[in-house]
Design a protein around this motif. Structure first.
Motif, PDB file in Angstrom:
ATOM      1  N   ALA A  56       0.913  -1.168  -0.027  1.00  8.09           N
ATOM      2  CA  ALA A  56      -0.158  -0.066   0.141  1.00  8.09           C
ATOM      3  C   ALA A  56       0.959   1.220   0.075  1.00  8.09           C
ATOM      4  CB  ALA A  56      -1.033   0.025   1.312  1.00  8.09           C
ATOM      5  N   THR A  57       1.844   1.306   0.629  1.00  5.60           N
ATOM      6  CA  THR A  57       2.838   2.518   0.868  1.00  5.60           C
ATOM      7  C   THR A  57       3.414   2.820  -0.205  1.00  5.60           C
ATOM      8  OG1 THR A  57       3.192   1.972   3.283  1.00  5.60           O
ATOM      9  CG2 THR A  57       4.490   3.470   2.187  1.00  5.60           C
ATOM     10  N   ALA A  58       4.101   1.896  -0.895  1.00  2.41           N
ATOM     11  CA  ALA A  58       4.868   2.088  -2.276  1.00  2.41           C
ATOM     12  C   ALA A  58       4.023   2.814  -3.422  1.00  2.41           C
ATOM     13  CB  ALA A  58       5.330   0.868  -3.004  1.00  2.41           C
ATOM     14  N   TYR A  59       2.696   2.316  -3.207  1.00  2.00           N
ATOM     15  CA  TYR A  59       1.489   2.810  -4.511  1.00  2.00           C
ATOM     16  C   TYR A  59       1.265   4.191  -4.213  1.00  2.00           C
ATOM     17  CZ  TYR A  59      -2.702   3.199  -6.967  1.00  2.00           C
ATOM     18  OH  TYR A  59      -3.659   3.566  -7.940  1.00  2.00           O
ATOM     19  N   LEU A  60       1.137   4.554  -2.748  1.00  2.00           N
ATOM     20  CA  LEU A  60       0.875   5.929  -2.306  1.00  2.00           C
ATOM     21  C   LEU A  60       2.059   6.823  -2.580  1.00  2.00           C
ATOM     22  CD1 LEU A  60      -1.384   7.711  -1.024  1.00  2.00           C
ATOM     23  CD2 LEU A  60      -0.339   7.262   1.192  1.00  2.00           C
ATOM     24  N   LEU A  61       3.053   6.483  -2.361  1.00  2.00           N
ATOM     25  CA  LEU A  61       4.388   7.337  -2.329  1.00  2.00           C
ATOM     26  C   LEU A  61       4.326   7.717  -3.906  1.00  2.00           C
ATOM     27  CD1 LEU A  61       7.036   5.464  -0.125  1.00  2.00           C
ATOM     28  CD2 LEU A  61       6.093   7.771   0.158  1.00  2.00           C
ATOM     29  N   VAL A  62       4.590   6.890  -4.987  1.00  2.00           N
ATOM     30  CA  VAL A  62       4.742   7.059  -6.303  1.00  2.00           C
ATOM     31  C   VAL A  62       3.546   7.813  -6.848  1.00  2.00           C
ATOM     32  CG1 VAL A  62       4.985   6.046  -8.421  1.00  2.00           C
ATOM     33  CG2 VAL A  62       6.147   4.964  -6.401  1.00  2.00           C
ATOM     34  N   LEU A  63       2.221   7.656  -6.414  1.00  2.75           N
ATOM     35  CA  LEU A  63       0.934   8.109  -6.903  1.00  2.75           C
ATOM     36  C   LEU A  63       1.233   9.656  -6.456  1.00  2.75           C
ATOM     37  CD1 LEU A  63      -1.728   7.828  -8.351  1.00  2.75           C
ATOM     38  CD2 LEU A  63      -2.550   7.516  -6.074  1.00  2.75           C
ATOM     39  N   THR A  64       1.367   9.951  -5.194  1.00  2.00           N
ATOM     40  CA  THR A  64       1.511  11.457  -4.736  1.00  2.00           C
ATOM     41  C   THR A  64       2.628  12.253  -5.460  1.00  2.00           C
ATOM     42  OG1 THR A  64       0.580  10.521  -2.582  1.00  2.00           O
ATOM     43  CG2 THR A  64       1.289  12.744  -2.820  1.00  2.00           C
ATOM     44  N   SER A 227       3.480   8.180   6.821  1.00  2.00           N
ATOM     45  CA  SER A 227       2.981   6.666   6.909  1.00  2.00           C
ATOM     46  C   SER A 227       3.655   5.979   7.617  1.00  2.00           C
ATOM     47  CB  SER A 227       3.014   6.265   5.509  1.00  2.00           C
ATOM     48  OG  SER A 227       2.350   6.958   4.517  1.00  2.00           O
ATOM     49  N   GLU A 228       5.064   6.058   7.793  1.00  2.00           N
ATOM     50  CA  GLU A 228       5.785   5.202   8.746  1.00  2.00           C
ATOM     51  C   GLU A 228       6.212   5.636   9.980  1.00  2.00           C
ATOM     52  OE1 GLU A 228       6.742   2.095   7.558  1.00  2.00           O
ATOM     53  OE2 GLU A 228       5.354   2.508   6.007  1.00  2.00           O
ATOM     54  N   GLY A 229       5.715   6.973  10.273  1.00  2.00           N
ATOM     55  CA  GLY A 229       6.259   7.575  11.666  1.00  2.00           C
ATOM     56  C   GLY A 229       5.767   7.030  12.731  1.00  2.00           C
ATOM     57  N   SER A 230       4.274   6.400  12.690  1.00  2.00           N
ATOM     58  CA  SER A 230       3.762   5.835  13.899  1.00  2.00           C
ATOM     59  C   SER A 230       4.315   4.400  14.156  1.00  2.00           C
ATOM     60  CB  SER A 230       2.454   5.936  13.890  1.00  2.00           C
ATOM     61  OG  SER A 230       2.011   5.001  12.659  1.00  2.00           O
ATOM     62  N   THR A 231       4.992   3.861  13.092  1.00  2.00           N
ATOM     63  CA  THR A 231       5.511   2.508  13.448  1.00  2.00           C
ATOM     64  C   THR A 231       6.633   2.373  13.639  1.00  2.00           C
ATOM     65  OG1 THR A 231       4.058   1.830  11.368  1.00  2.00           O
ATOM     66  CG2 THR A 231       5.950   0.529  12.044  1.00  2.00           C
ATOM     67  N   LEU A 232       7.719   3.112  13.044  1.00  2.00           N
ATOM     68  CA  LEU A 232       9.152   3.297  13.441  1.00  2.00           C
ATOM     69  C   LEU A 232       9.566   4.455  14.600  1.00  2.00           C
ATOM     70  CD1 LEU A 232      10.753   3.509   9.856  1.00  2.00           C
ATOM     71  CD2 LEU A 232      10.268   1.487  11.286  1.00  2.00           C
ATOM     72  N   GLY A 233       8.561   5.242  14.776  1.00  2.00           N
ATOM     73  CA  GLY A 233       8.651   6.097  15.755  1.00  2.00           C
ATOM     74  C   GLY A 233       9.101   7.788  15.202  1.00  2.00           C
ATOM     75  N   TRP A 234       8.736   8.641  15.805  1.00  2.00           N
ATOM     76  CA  TRP A 234       9.113   9.932  15.003  1.00  2.00           C
ATOM     77  C   TRP A 234      10.265  10.542  15.269  1.00  2.00           C
ATOM     78  CZ3 TRP A 234       5.469  11.313  11.628  1.00  2.00           C
ATOM     79  CH2 TRP A 234       4.369  10.926  11.707  1.00  2.00           C
ATOM     80  N   THR A 235      10.844   9.861  16.278  1.00  2.00           N
ATOM     81  CA  THR A 235      12.323  10.129  16.568  1.00  2.00           C
ATOM     82  C   THR A 235      13.350   9.365  15.741  1.00  2.00           C
ATOM     83  OG1 THR A 235      12.411   8.942  18.539  1.00  2.00           O
ATOM     84  CG2 THR A 235      11.743  11.389  18.635  1.00  2.00           C
ATOM     85  N   ASP A 236      12.784   8.321  15.075  1.00  2.00           N
ATOM     86  CA  ASP A 236      13.686   7.663  14.326  1.00  2.00           C
ATOM     87  C   ASP A 236      14.519   8.241  13.295  1.00  2.00           C
ATOM     88  OD1 ASP A 236      14.235   4.182  13.527  1.00  2.00           O
ATOM     89  OD2 ASP A 236      13.815   5.667  11.590  1.00  2.00           O
ATOM     90  N   PRO A 237      15.695   8.093  13.167  1.00  2.00           N
ATOM     91  CA  PRO A 237      16.320   8.587  12.211  1.00  2.00           C
ATOM     92  C   PRO A 237      16.232   8.440  10.759  1.00  2.00           C
ATOM     93  CG  PRO A 237      18.023   7.340  13.611  1.00  2.00           C
ATOM     94  CD  PRO A 237      16.555   6.785  13.798  1.00  2.00           C
ATOM     95  N   THR A 238      15.535   7.564  10.302  1.00  2.00           N
ATOM     96  CA  THR A 238      15.066   7.553   8.887  1.00  2.00           C
ATOM     97  C   THR A 238      13.863   8.659   8.818  1.00  2.00           C
ATOM     98  OG1 THR A 238      15.770   5.372   8.788  1.00  2.00           O
ATOM     99  CG2 THR A 238      14.239   6.084   7.183  1.00  2.00           C
ATOM    100  N   ILE A 239      12.979   8.356   9.671  1.00  2.00           N
ATOM    101  CA  ILE A 239      11.667   9.353   9.872  1.00  2.00           C
ATOM    102  C   ILE A 239      12.124  10.883   9.820  1.00  2.00           C
ATOM    103  CG2 ILE A 239       9.647  10.062  10.875  1.00  2.00           C
ATOM    104  CD1 ILE A 239       9.574   7.388   9.361  1.00  2.00           C
ATOM    105  N   MET A 240      13.227  11.217  10.783  1.00  2.00           N
ATOM    106  CA  MET A 240      13.618  12.528  10.965  1.00  2.00           C
ATOM    107  C   MET A 240      14.522  13.132   9.409  1.00  2.00           C
ATOM    108  SD  MET A 240      14.858  12.465  14.710  1.00  2.00           S
ATOM    109  CE  MET A 240      15.350  14.318  14.942  1.00  2.00           C
ATOM    110  N   ALA A 241      14.855  12.164   9.165  1.00  2.00           N
ATOM    111  CA  ALA A 241      15.782  12.441   7.550  1.00  2.00           C
ATOM    112  C   ALA A 241      14.790  12.786   6.680  1.00  2.00           C
ATOM    113  CB  ALA A 241      16.695  11.349   7.246  1.00  2.00           C
ATOM    114  N   ALA A 242      13.453  11.883   6.553  1.00  2.00           N
ATOM    115  CA  ALA A 242      12.670  12.099   5.686  1.00  2.00           C
ATOM    116  C   ALA A 242      11.851  13.358   5.694  1.00  2.00           C
ATOM    117  CB  ALA A 242      11.652  10.840   5.673  1.00  2.00           C
ATOM    118  N   LEU A 243      11.423  14.005   6.950  1.00  6.91           N
ATOM    119  CA  LEU A 243      10.811  14.951   7.299  1.00  6.91           C
ATOM    120  C   LEU A 243      11.661  16.144   6.952  1.00  6.91           C
ATOM    121  CD1 LEU A 243       9.113  14.153  10.683  1.00  6.91           C
ATOM    122  CD2 LEU A 243       8.084  14.668   8.489  1.00  6.91           C
ATOM    123  N   ALA A 244      13.011  16.059   7.219  1.00  6.21           N
ATOM    124  CA  ALA A 244      14.079  17.359   6.787  1.00  6.21           C
ATOM    125  C   ALA A 244      13.971  17.250   5.258  1.00  6.21           C
ATOM    126  CB  ALA A 244      15.307  16.932   7.371  1.00  6.21           C
ATOM    127  N   ALA A 245      14.167  16.201   4.766  1.00  3.06           N
ATOM    128  CA  ALA A 245      14.285  16.183   3.052  1.00  3.06           C
ATOM    129  C   ALA A 245      12.936  16.968   2.539  1.00  3.06           C
ATOM    130  CB  ALA A 245      14.348  14.714   2.328  1.00  3.06           C
TER     131      ALA A 245
END
Length: 497
Positions: A56-64, A227-245
């Motif tokens: 589901a996530t891959a579809y939403l990412l590319v579509l948007t 999409s992934e913040g609630s799963t990985l945690g909002w302080t996860d480095p990947t999520i923080m990097a994505a938000l910064a990007a």
């Protein structure tokens, strides 16, 4: 030049509307039909649910990330080319999703096929509202947009039901195969009915490649993070990097587009306050609807104690009411006007969210279904004229751009709404649970009380935000760009900028 309305017969209008409706139905259906099969796919490929969620996530990412790009391309090379090519890509991607994973026994091929499908979905999703604005006369635009809204609601409602039936009685592959005959039919109908329209710009400047890259990275990063913040945690480095990007690229996108003579997304459109109000109204409407639609199954199952199938059946009240009001809005737009319908719809939505305040474990099913119907009716009554208003304010050479923008305003805010509502709900429960010293060993009725309190706080927040939708509806005005006027209405219409 665009073909004049005089070149099209009633038969052409009907067939064009069928093509647009099929596109809307397919993209809406695909947004809900897949989720029901994820547990089965997880079991077949022996993968955890977090991994399978990428279907589901891959579809939403590319579509948007792609929808704005294809909207701009359609303005330059013509709607018919992008629309029919999109159907071809989407149909091929649907077949790949069903065939390749099983043939190669590979989950990766499913993700790759979903990317192909999403590219096609972005192409047809970007163009559907633009086709209504470009080819239908003023007296038919409202009814056409109402029909499109109805099919969107129908696809959303049919997804979980059809997905469950296909997965249980055939196989999970058929949730993708079902798109193939529909897509082929839409290509054949569209090839015959949709006029061949050359690019709106006779001498277009070079395509804004940097803007396209910034849009894809910025929106993709944002959707991934929420999409992934609630799963990985909002302080996860990947999520923080994505938000910064997302912040950096989207911020630079605005600066870049304002300097371009032929931008991918013309932010100068928002200098028109009316255009800004209408788009904010749509954004907040989808934001709240996405979050509430996500949270309601938890209320029905955890507080009311319903099983998943019954919960799903109850939630169809939202989509059924949207179908009814979408059709009604289309019939009334010409006689009442977009603004009055938006105001009525916004008030109905806000009244429905106010009715949520009285949800509890003791609420009757009649009250719950009635409340959902009020919200769904209001959303359908608001979205059709709101979309029509936004499209009407844009000149013909920007129809593809605005059409794709409206799609971004649907997918993006709904995803953000899910994360926002989920975050409020979890934080409310933690705060109340900690204050009352509630643990997993506490009596069931106390834990349900904590859950109910969490839902109560969310419903209050939703109602407060819905008042902003009402305010924006009152601030909006019916405004039509001269490009979109028929000769018989040119003298009496209000011309926008």
């Amino acid at each position: 030049m665009h073909p004049s309305n005089g070149d099209l017969t009633q038969r052409h209008y009907t067939l064009i509307l069928i093509s647009i409706s099929l596109a809307t139905f397919m993209t809406a259906l695909d947004g809900t039909i897949v989720n029901i099969a994820l547990p089965t796919i997880s079991e077949i490929f022996n993968l955890p649910s977090t991994t399978v969620a990428w279907v589901a996530t891959a579809y939403l990412l590319v579509l948007t990330g792609c929808v704005l790009i294809f909207g701009k391309m359609a303005d330059r090379i013509g709607f018919k080319i992008i629309f029919l090519a999109g159907f071809g890509v989407f149909t091929a991607g649907s077949f790949f999703c069903g065939f390749f994973p099983e043939f190669f026994n590979s989950f990766d091929t499913l993700i790759a096929s979903r990317v192909v499908q999403a590219i096609g979905g972005a192409m047809i999703g970007a163009i559907a509202p633009a086709l209504v604005a470009a080819f239908f006369p003023m007296k038919m635009k409202g009814k056409a947009m109402g029909m499109v809204t109805m099919f969107a609601a129908l696809g959303t409602a049919a997804g979980p039901i059809l997905g469950g039936v296909l997965t249980q009685y055939l196989s999970w592959n058929w949730i993708f195969y079902i798109n193939v005959p529909v897509g082929i039919a839409a290509i054949l109908i569209g090839s015959y009915a949709i006029p061949a329209s050359p690019a709106a710009q006779a001498t277009p400047s070079p395509f804004d490649r940097l803007g396209a890259l910034l849009v894809f990275i910025g929106l993709g990063s944002l959707i991934y993070a929420v999409s992934e913040g609630s799963t990985l945690g909002w302080t996860d480095p990947t999520i923080m990097a994505a938000l910064a990007a997302a912040v950096i690229t989207l911020g630079y996108l605005v600066l870049h587009e304002l300097k371009m003579s032929d931008p991918l997304l013309d932010f100068r459109l928002f200098a028109n306050r009316n255009f800004l109000y209408v788009n904010l109204m749509l954004i907040l409407s989808y934001f709240l609807f996405g979050g509430v639609n996500y949270l309601l199954p938890f209320f029905l199952e955890l507080v009311k104690g319903l099983d998943p199938s019954t919960s799903g059946f109850v939630l169809t009240a939202l989509s059924v009411a949207m179908m009814v009001s979408g059709l009604l809005a289309g019939m009334l737009i010409n006689s009442i006007g977009n603004r009055k319908l938006c105001i009525t719809g916004a008030i109905a939505v806000s009244a429905g969210y106010l009715m949520f305040q009285f949800f509890s474990a003791d609420s009757s099913m009649l009250y719950i279904v009635g409340t959902l119907a009020v919200v769904g009716f209001g959303v359908g009554l608001l979205v059709s004229p709101g979309t029509n208003m936004a499209m009407s304010m844009a000149s013909r050479d920007k129809h593809g751009m605005v059409s794709s923008l409206i799609n971004v305003e649907r997918y993006g805010p709904m995803t953000l709404g899910i994360s926002f509502i989920s975050m409020i709900f979890i934080q409310a429960m933690l705060t109340v649970g900690t204050h009352r010293h509630v643990t997993e060993s506490s009596p069931a009725n106390i834990r349900i009380d904590v859950l109910a309190t969490g839902f109560d706080l969310v419903f209050v927040a939703v109602f407060i935000i819905s008042l902003a939708v009402v305010a924006l509806a009152f601030l909006s005005r019916d405004e039509v760009h001269a490009d979109n006027l028929d000769e018989e209405t040119l003298e009496t219409a209000v011309v926008g900028v």
